[in-house]
Design a protein around this motif. Structure first.
Motif, PDB file in Angstrom:
ATOM      1  N   PRO A 113       8.277 -12.422  11.192  1.00 12.11           N
ATOM      2  CA  PRO A 113       8.695 -14.062  10.827  1.00 12.11           C
ATOM      3  C   PRO A 113       7.935 -14.766  11.394  1.00 12.11           C
ATOM      4  O   PRO A 113       6.512 -14.817  12.292  1.00 12.11           O
ATOM      5  N   ASN A 114       7.710 -16.483  10.245  1.00 15.40           N
ATOM      6  CA  ASN A 114       6.598 -17.466  10.431  1.00 15.40           C
ATOM      7  C   ASN A 114       4.659 -17.230  10.310  1.00 15.40           C
ATOM      8  O   ASN A 114       4.355 -17.984  11.048  1.00 15.40           O
ATOM      9  N   THR A 115       4.440 -15.414  10.550  1.00 15.47           N
ATOM     10  CA  THR A 115       3.496 -15.291   9.669  1.00 15.47           C
ATOM     11  C   THR A 115       3.020 -16.178   8.801  1.00 15.47           C
ATOM     12  O   THR A 115       4.150 -16.672   8.001  1.00 15.47           O
ATOM     13  N   GLN A 116       1.847 -16.722   8.613  1.00 13.48           N
ATOM     14  CA  GLN A 116       1.069 -16.964   7.468  1.00 13.48           C
ATOM     15  C   GLN A 116       2.043 -16.439   6.312  1.00 13.48           C
ATOM     16  O   GLN A 116       1.788 -17.244   5.089  1.00 13.48           O
ATOM     17  N   ALA A 117       1.812 -15.262   5.898  1.00 16.80           N
ATOM     18  CA  ALA A 117       2.173 -14.590   5.085  1.00 16.80           C
ATOM     19  C   ALA A 117       3.676 -14.535   4.611  1.00 16.80           C
ATOM     20  O   ALA A 117       4.455 -14.545   3.353  1.00 16.80           O
ATOM     21  N   GLU A 118       4.515 -14.898   6.151  1.00 16.93           N
ATOM     22  CA  GLU A 118       5.658 -14.901   5.736  1.00 16.93           C
ATOM     23  C   GLU A 118       6.022 -16.358   4.956  1.00 16.93           C
ATOM     24  O   GLU A 118       7.211 -15.912   3.822  1.00 16.93           O
ATOM     25  N   ARG A 119       5.350 -17.594   5.428  1.00 15.53           N
ATOM     26  CA  ARG A 119       5.315 -18.377   5.458  1.00 15.53           C
ATOM     27  C   ARG A 119       4.973 -19.009   3.174  1.00 15.53           C
ATOM     28  O   ARG A 119       5.680 -19.787   3.040  1.00 15.53           O
ATOM     29  N   LYS A 120       4.308 -18.704   3.392  1.00 14.77           N
ATOM     30  CA  LYS A 120       3.623 -18.429   1.916  1.00 14.77           C
ATOM     31  C   LYS A 120       2.706 -17.389   1.119  1.00 14.77           C
ATOM     32  O   LYS A 120       3.126 -17.317   0.009  1.00 14.77           O
ATOM     33  N   MET A 121       3.551 -16.521   0.685  1.00 13.31           N
ATOM     34  CA  MET A 121       3.539 -15.140   0.235  1.00 13.31           C
ATOM     35  C   MET A 121       4.789 -14.723   0.296  1.00 13.31           C
ATOM     36  O   MET A 121       5.510 -14.920   0.906  1.00 13.31           O
ATOM     37  N   THR A 122       4.337 -13.141  -0.165  1.00 11.88           N
ATOM     38  CA  THR A 122       6.149 -13.078  -1.114  1.00 11.88           C
ATOM     39  C   THR A 122       5.603 -11.359  -0.691  1.00 11.88           C
ATOM     40  O   THR A 122       4.179 -10.636  -1.276  1.00 11.88           O
ATOM     41  N   ASP A 123       6.501 -10.887   0.076  1.00 16.31           N
ATOM     42  CA  ASP A 123       6.569 -10.018   0.380  1.00 16.31           C
ATOM     43  C   ASP A 123       7.031  -8.303  -1.263  1.00 16.31           C
ATOM     44  O   ASP A 123       8.311  -8.228  -1.057  1.00 16.31           O
ATOM     45  N   ASN A 124       6.271  -8.367  -1.957  1.00 17.53           N
ATOM     46  CA  ASN A 124       6.009  -7.701  -3.231  1.00 17.53           C
ATOM     47  C   ASN A 124       6.308  -6.670  -3.901  1.00 17.53           C
ATOM     48  O   ASN A 124       6.653  -6.207  -5.459  1.00 17.53           O
ATOM     49  N   VAL A 125       5.565  -5.775  -2.448  1.00 12.06           N
ATOM     50  CA  VAL A 125       5.281  -4.761  -2.382  1.00 12.06           C
ATOM     51  C   VAL A 125       6.462  -3.854  -2.513  1.00 12.06           C
ATOM     52  O   VAL A 125       6.638  -3.876  -1.023  1.00 12.06           O
ATOM     53  N   ASP A 126       7.081  -2.803  -3.614  1.00 12.53           N
ATOM     54  CA  ASP A 126       8.777  -2.241  -3.127  1.00 12.53           C
ATOM     55  C   ASP A 126       8.803  -1.195  -2.384  1.00 12.53           C
ATOM     56  O   ASP A 126       7.582  -0.483  -1.691  1.00 12.53           O
ATOM     57  N   GLU A 127       9.648  -1.096  -1.244  1.00 16.68           N
ATOM     58  CA  GLU A 127       9.662  -0.120  -0.295  1.00 16.68           C
ATOM     59  C   GLU A 127       9.098   1.002  -0.470  1.00 16.68           C
ATOM     60  O   GLU A 127       8.327   2.121   0.084  1.00 16.68           O
ATOM     61  N   LYS A 128       9.554   1.620  -1.544  1.00 18.29           N
ATOM     62  CA  LYS A 128       9.104   3.030  -2.283  1.00 18.29           C
ATOM     63  C   LYS A 128       7.617   2.864  -2.369  1.00 18.29           C
ATOM     64  O   LYS A 128       6.830   3.855  -2.048  1.00 18.29           O
ATOM     65  N   SER A 129       6.631   2.170  -2.914  1.00 15.37           N
ATOM     66  CA  SER A 129       5.454   2.509  -2.684  1.00 15.37           C
ATOM     67  C   SER A 129       4.753   1.937  -1.543  1.00 15.37           C
ATOM     68  O   SER A 129       4.317   2.710  -2.068  1.00 15.37           O
ATOM     69  N   LYS A 130       5.521   1.183  -1.102  1.00 16.92           N
ATOM     70  CA  LYS A 130       4.694   0.957   0.695  1.00 16.92           C
ATOM     71  C   LYS A 130       4.737   2.719   0.616  1.00 16.92           C
ATOM     72  O   LYS A 130       3.486   2.963   1.717  1.00 16.92           O
ATOM     73  N   LYS A 131       6.512   2.943   0.418  1.00 15.88           N
ATOM     74  CA  LYS A 131       5.761   4.516   1.769  1.00 15.88           C
ATOM     75  C   LYS A 131       4.936   5.502   1.186  1.00 15.88           C
ATOM     76  O   LYS A 131       4.319   6.056   1.390  1.00 15.88           O
ATOM     77  N   GLU A 132       4.846   5.646  -0.799  1.00 13.79           N
ATOM     78  CA  GLU A 132       4.171   6.292  -1.322  1.00 13.79           C
ATOM     79  C   GLU A 132       2.323   5.925  -0.517  1.00 13.79           C
ATOM     80  O   GLU A 132       1.822   7.079   0.015  1.00 13.79           O
ATOM     81  N   ARG A 133       2.151   4.755  -1.069  1.00 12.60           N
ATOM     82  CA  ARG A 133       0.911   4.600  -0.388  1.00 12.60           C
ATOM     83  C   ARG A 133       0.768   5.299   0.651  1.00 12.60           C
ATOM     84  O   ARG A 133      -0.529   5.549   1.077  1.00 12.60           O
ATOM     85  N   LEU A 134       1.521   4.874   1.880  1.00  9.31           N
ATOM     86  CA  LEU A 134       0.574   5.317   3.103  1.00  9.31           C
ATOM     87  C   LEU A 134       1.074   6.337   3.088  1.00  9.31           C
ATOM     88  O   LEU A 134      -0.420   7.289   3.784  1.00  9.31           O
ATOM     89  N   ASN A 135       2.165   6.786   2.560  1.00 11.06           N
ATOM     90  CA  ASN A 135       1.832   8.612   2.458  1.00 11.06           C
ATOM     91  C   ASN A 135       0.380   9.451   1.650  1.00 11.06           C
ATOM     92  O   ASN A 135      -0.253  10.290   2.156  1.00 11.06           O
ATOM     93  N   GLU A 136      -0.296   8.948   0.687  1.00 14.89           N
ATOM     94  CA  GLU A 136      -1.137   9.080   0.249  1.00 14.89           C
ATOM     95  C   GLU A 136      -2.457   8.643   0.927  1.00 14.89           C
ATOM     96  O   GLU A 136      -3.003   9.870   1.345  1.00 14.89           O
ATOM     97  N   ILE A 137      -2.755   7.869   2.053  1.00 15.83           N
ATOM     98  CA  ILE A 137      -3.571   7.588   2.817  1.00 15.83           C
ATOM     99  C   ILE A 137      -3.569   8.797   4.389  1.00 15.83           C
ATOM    100  O   ILE A 137      -4.970   8.813   4.164  1.00 15.83           O
ATOM    101  N   ILE A 138      -1.854   8.219   4.406  1.00 12.91           N
ATOM    102  CA  ILE A 138      -2.006   9.524   5.754  1.00 12.91           C
ATOM    103  C   ILE A 138      -2.730  11.053   5.577  1.00 12.91           C
ATOM    104  O   ILE A 138      -3.624  11.815   5.978  1.00 12.91           O
ATOM    105  N   GLN A 139      -2.239  11.693   4.097  1.00 10.96           N
ATOM    106  CA  GLN A 139      -3.121  13.052   3.862  1.00 10.96           C
ATOM    107  C   GLN A 139      -4.294  12.163   3.863  1.00 10.96           C
ATOM    108  O   GLN A 139      -5.015  13.430   4.355  1.00 10.96           O
ATOM    109  N   LEU A 140      -4.556  11.807   2.779  1.00 11.72           N
ATOM    110  CA  LEU A 140      -6.586  11.960   2.515  1.00 11.72           C
ATOM    111  C   LEU A 140      -6.687  11.999   4.165  1.00 11.72           C
ATOM    112  O   LEU A 140      -8.189  12.274   4.513  1.00 11.72           O
TER     113      LEU A 140
END
Ligand code: SAH
Ligand code: SF4
Ligand code: F3S
Length: 478
Positions: free
Chosen positions: A379-406
């Motif tokens: 809340p209140n950060t620049q991103a919260e005020r001006k941008m959209t949290d538009n990457v779905d949870e599933k993709s966030k998780k998949e991308r996270l898993n990919e970088i963790i594995q690498l």
């Protein structure tokens, strides 16, 4: 950081802190800390202030009259964890109404009196700059009132307070060298919870390092959200060198100069620091590290993303090329330097292509270690005020898993390269797996485990690496 673990989310690991050498107080206080090293360091300031009020720290909350939770607000899950803890402590309070519960730190600052009004979970709310006021807040509670102080300061650095050392090992300690952050990365809550950036008087930093050395400590970690922008000129808010008066310039101390002063306290005292910021890290700092053997060859240089587009949206103040150039300078000036990073996956508008650029940056740097997170809107950060949290949870998780594995692959490969080499290791304690083994770190910040022999924590040992896992080097004392 736990020894050797890949910690995916250090902010949600609460840790009860206690000290063996402050058992003088008759009243007992339980102090639990979440979040970054600065928060743990702040808890040592809190312990010191409360010690003067007759409180000693216990690691058993059941015997405490006062429970302080020093909180983190960096990601939503850090806050959820704290809320659950507060509910547990409230259950204790129902049985024993005399117990006082206080929320300190970044979540206190973010939520202010909401924590008292809405949730009725706590008696005291104190932000990071109001710890000197804790005795007063406590007496308000004793008078039957709820107490809040979340005023952020332009000057407070707690420079004159001698922290009560809560880390158990007696070998490594934190020293806060600055507070706050002026950077305004668009995803980050820290500028709102910790206020404006200010540097601490270097003389008080040196005094603290000298005292630690006398007390048997052999490693200090200098802490700030952006240590490279440390600049002392006599006190007050952050200024650029070029904006200082001639007098201020004359007495000014920058981060490279501070490093040299701390390294000169004693050759046997190792110096580390965290966190470096890619936009501000200078070659002057790197040359200073190369010049002094006891300034450790290790840099935590959070990149967050490998895509210039995402970095711009994050308002990080550098792009991919700039960052890779900083890595090149590190490798040239400090060959063999350990390098680690932080990553956020699924920030606003991050495309699959942007994510691939993060993977390719990881391939070209090959970090020794990394902390990796899914983007969590604050809340209140620049991103919260001006941008959209538009990457779905599933993709966030998949991308996270990919970088963790690498990263796990890279950590293992990096560790394998150490096999056959010998390192000077500062011993920190007994290995968690076996009493017959000790663990410590080399200059590059790798955790090394080896047979105990006649050695003890605080000793330096020359250790030859004979084997490894992705988290630990296994060695033999030479
Ligand atoms: N001052 C340091 C970082 C402090 S916060 C720096 O500039 O690098 C520690 C890490 O938490 C950050 O590096 C970032 O990777 C992560 N982080 C911060 N805000 C976040 C958010 N909203 N969601 C997910 N991770 C976040
Ligand atoms: Fe947050 Fe950026 Fe400051 Fe780090 S530099 S604390 S990420 S605003
Ligand atoms: Fe958390 Fe505050 Fe540190 S938000 S990461 S405890 S500065």
């Amino acid at each position: 950081m736990k020894n050797g673990e890949i910690v995916l989310d250090e902010a949600i690991q609460g840790q009860a802190l206690s000290s063996d050498n402050n058992s003088t107080g008759s009243k007992k206080m339980y102090l639990e800390s979440y979040g970054c090293q600065m928060n743990f360091s702040d808890s040592e300031i809190v312990a010191s202030i409360m010690k003067d009020q007759g409180y000693s720290v216990t690691d058993n909350y059941k015997e405490a009259e006062l429970i302080f939770v020093n909180t983190c607000a960096i990601r939503e899950n850090a806050e959820t964890k704290v809320r659950n803890r507060l509910k547990e402590y409230n259950a204790i309070k129902r049985k024993n109404p005399g117990v006082v519960i206080g929320v300190l730190g970044c979540m206190a600052e973010r939520l202010k009196s909401k924590l008292l009004e809405e949730e009725k979970l706590v008696d005291i709310v104190a932000g990071p700059d109001s710890y000197r006021d804790l005795p007063n807040l406590l007496s308000q509670v004793e008078d039957g009132r709820k107490a809040v102080n979340v005023i952020l300061s332009k000057e407070e650095t707690y420079a004159d307070i001698s922290p009560v050392r809560l880390s158990k090992n007696g070998v490594t300690a934190f020293i806060s060298i600055m507070r706050g952050c002026d950077n305004m990365c668009s995803f980050c809550v820290v500028p709102f919870t910790r206020g404006r950036e200010r540097s601490r008087d270097p003389d008080t930093i040196i005094d603290e390092a000298q005292q630690l050395y006398k007390d048997g400590f052999r490693e200090v970690t200098l802490l700030g959200q952006n240590v490279d922008s440390y600049l002392w000129y006599g006190g007050g808010l952050k200024k650029e060198f070029k904006n200082l008066s001639p007098d201020e310039q004359l007495q000014s101390v920058n981060f490279a100069q501070l490093l040299e002063k701390v390294a000169s306290v004693n050759k046997e005292l190792r110096v580390r620091f965290s966190t470096s910021h890619p936009k501000d890290m200078t070659d002057e700092v790197l040359h200073m590290m190369a010049k002094h053997e006891n300034i450790c060859d290790y840099i935590h240089l959070p990149v967050q993303s490998g895509s210039s587009e995402v970095l711009q949206n994050m308002n990080r103040g550098y792009d991919r090329e700039w960052y890779l150039n900083r890595i090149k300078s590190i490798r040239e000036i400090i060959p063999g330097c350990g390098i680690s990073s932080d990553f956020i996956t699924g920030f606003c508008d991050e495309s699959e292509q942007n994510h691939k650029e993060t993977l390719s940056l990881m391939e070209s740097v090959k970090y020794d270690f990394a902390y990796m997170f899914k983007y969590s809107e604050r809340p209140n950060t620049q991103a919260e005020r001006k941008m959209t949290d538009n990457v779905d949870e599933k993709s966030k998780k998949e991308r996270l898993n990919e970088i963790i594995q690498l990263q796990q692959k890279h950590s293992f490969e990096a560790n394998q390269k150490h096999v056959g080499n010998s390192y000077k290791v500062l011993i920190e304690g007994t290995s968690r797996k076996s009493d017959a083994e000790l663990f410590g770190r080399n200059s590059q910040n790798n955790v090394v485990v080896f047979a105990k022999g006649e050695l003890k924590p605080g000793d330096y040992a020359e250790v030859k690496i004979v084997d490894c896992t992705s988290a630990t080097l296994i060695g033999e004392v030479l």
